[in-house]
Design an enzyme around this catalytic site. Structure first.
Site: not given
Ligand code: G6Q
Length: 553
Positions: A211, A217, A272, A357, A388, A516
């Site tokens: 986003k 990462e 999410r 979250e 199990h 982050k």
């Molecule tokens: C979700 C959170 C979080 C996010 C990730 C990746 O609701 O905000 O899990 O999706 O940190 O973020 P980006 O899509 O910005 O890389």
């Protein structure tokens, strides 16, 4: 922006009555409730679309539900639902609307945000995904050596990974021929390295899903993928092998991805809650556009059910009530999600993020510290594997763990024997958790063995199962794209209702943002060796230890 009623739920009349009611009900076992009410199924089970819900094996009576209905009224749940669907800026700390429901508004009801009509934007992006995925499938979009794309690698994390990964795994029987999806999320190179080793750059497409397009990462993995790719092909071929899904066109451009290869979404789609948006591009490419539309259709059906059904048969709302009942009155802390379906292997992990979250908050909507319990700890594994492993604690531990048992009546394979066994376990567990195993049954079982009365007496306490462990059952006809869409939306709305009642902002995630930021700070210190005095002594020492190991190599 005004927010319905900023109530502290525990100060409402209904909550206080629920407290009293809890004292009446807490000593009654599930078996007692079943004995008293032979008609429990009449109000605690129902069919909705392709689902059958049975909430009867929970510590609930008509009174419990009616008190929760009053609580919802006192808090203003109906108005709150409207604010969600209409696109009011209910994510107040980020000043954003929360409109994942617009992404599956296939009936095209007009939605206006800040004077702009959203649905044309949503459909334009959907059509772009349709076009792209069709070209991939039909071999019109080829790799740099004119070979077909066979592997799709979604690089993302959190909300940009868990949803698409869970859906692709769940819908394996619907995969289009010749395309295999892969999901890379962890910055640990042990994730991406082995995958790159087996991929052919000529036939691989990378979807960089982020986003913000700044997540450490994802950007690190994307850069590693890019470097790997240009070892084999020239930079100008990147356009054929890298696409981006993001809200941040500037960063996408800076990374070197042509904006024509960028799929958009918007700040009113939470990470999410984003699998319905172009974050679902990997899903579209994997199962095809029509099945993706079915997924959206299923979610849209659940949206309508949530908006329009009365409380007593409103599945997400009832599930939210049940969760609050256990969390806040029985003080249960956790909730297990137990799908009896290997295809739903990632479902509890997905829900873990969606729920924890969203509702893992301790500040209320007025900015005050919360003094009651909020978000539950969500966990689980597919059955029968879990049986199990951790079911021992669910059956005989000191903690009560409410469980959602989920299954599909019809499998996607023809191995009836396997499926009958799976479903037999699914049903048997909910019954056993409720009924337990009493002394008489155990005595008679042991009596048939060749052991003395004394040994029987000694073994009895260990073999007794008290039962009285609550479960909810969700049985769908088949795990289709449409039903999966409904299932996901069901839990999304459950989360919404709970967050609303707990009076928290469910759609921000400052804890994630903190993670982050902190990692970035320490990374600079690791890279420069210049340690900040501001760390506590424990943290200082760990950083130094790491540096000393690192410097040995
Ligand atoms: C979700 C959170 C979080 C996010 C990730 C990746 O609701 O905000 O899990 O999706 O940190 O973020 P980006 O899509 O910005 O890389």
């Amino acid at each position: 922006m005004s927010l319905i009623k900023n109530n502290n739920p525990t100060q409402t009349k209904s909550w206080k009555e629920l407290d009293q009611h809890f004292n009446e009900i807490k000593e009654q076992s599930l078996i007692d409730l079943f004995k008293k009410e032979s008609n429990r199924l009449a109000y605690l089970s129902f069919d909705e679309g392709n689902f059958y819900f049975d909430f009867s094996k929970n510590h609930l009576t008509k009174k419990t539900l009616s008190l929760f209905a009053s609580l919802a009224n006192e808090m203003g749940l109906i108005e709150a639902k409207k604010t969600l669907f209409e696109g009011q800026k209910i994510n107040k700390t980020e000043d954003r609307a929360v409109l994942h429901t617009a992404l599956r508004n296939l009936k095209n009801k007009p939605i206006i945000l800040d004077g702009e009509s959203l649905m044309p934007l949503v459909f334009a992006e959907l059509y772009k995904m349709k076009d792209f995925s069709t070209k991939l499938r039909e071999g019109q979009h080829l790799g740099y050596t004119s070979k077909r794309i066979e592997n799709i690698v979604n690089i993302g994390i959190g909300g940009s990974d868990l949803g698409p990964k869970m859906v692709c795994e769940a819908l394996k029987p619907y995969w289009v021929k010749g395309i295999t999806p892969h999901f890379i999320s962890n910055v640990d190179a042990s994730h991406i390295d082995p995958l790159l080793q087996k991929l052919n750059p000529e036939t691989t497409l990378f979807i960089i899903a982020s986003k913000t397009f700044t997540t450490q990462e994802t950007m690190t993995n994307a850069m590693t993928a890019r470097n790997w790719f240009i070892k084999h092909a020239s930079e100008k071929e990147i356009a054929k092998h890298f696409v981006a899904v993001s809200t941040n066109s500037q960063k996408v451009s800076e990374f070197g991805i042509d904006l024509q290869n960028m799929f958009k979404f918007w700040d009113w789609v939470g990470g999410r809650y984003s699998l319905w948006s172009s974050i679902g591009l990997s899903i579209v490419c994997t199962i095809g556009y029509d099945h993706f539309i079915d997924l959206l259709k299923g979610a849209e059906k659940m949206d309508e059910h949530f908006l329009n059904s009365p409380l007593e048969s409103n599945a997400p709302t009832l599930m939210a009530f049940i969760g609050i009942w256990y969390n806040n009155f029985f003080k249960t802390q956790t909730q297990a999600i137990l799908p009896y379906d290997q295809r739903l292997a990632y479902f509890s992990k997905y829900l873990q993020q969606a729920d924890m979250e969203s509702n893992g908050k301790s500040t209320d909507r007025n900015g005050d510290k919360i003094k009651y319990e909020t978000g539950q700890i969500i966990w689980g594994e597919p059955g029968t594997n879990g049986q199990h492993a951790f079911y021992q604690l669910i059956h005989q531990g000191t903690k009560i763990i409410p469980c959602d048992f989920i299954a599909a009546a019809l499998p996607a394979h023809n191995k009836t024997d396997h499926h009958d066994k799976l479903v037999a376990n699914f049903i048997a567990q909910t019954e056993a958790l409720m009924k337990g195993k009493d002394i008489l049954t155990i005595k008679s079982e042991l009596g048939q063995k060749n052991i003395s009365n004394e040994e029987i007496k000694a073994l009895l306490p260990f073999k007794v199962f008290e039962g009285n462990r609550p479960t909810s059952t969700l049985l769908m006809d088949k795990l289709t794209p449409e039903n999966l869409g409904s299932l996901i939306a069901l839990y999304e709305h459950k989360i919404f209702v709970q967050g609303f009642i707990w009076n928290v902002f469910s759609f921000d995630q400052w804890g994630v943002e903190l993670g982050k930021q902190l990692a970035d700070n320490i990374l600079t210190e690791i890279k420069t060796g210049d340690l900040q005095e501001s760390h506590d002594f424990s943290t200082q020492k760990i950083i130094k230890k790491y540096l000393s190991h690192k410097n040995k190599f």
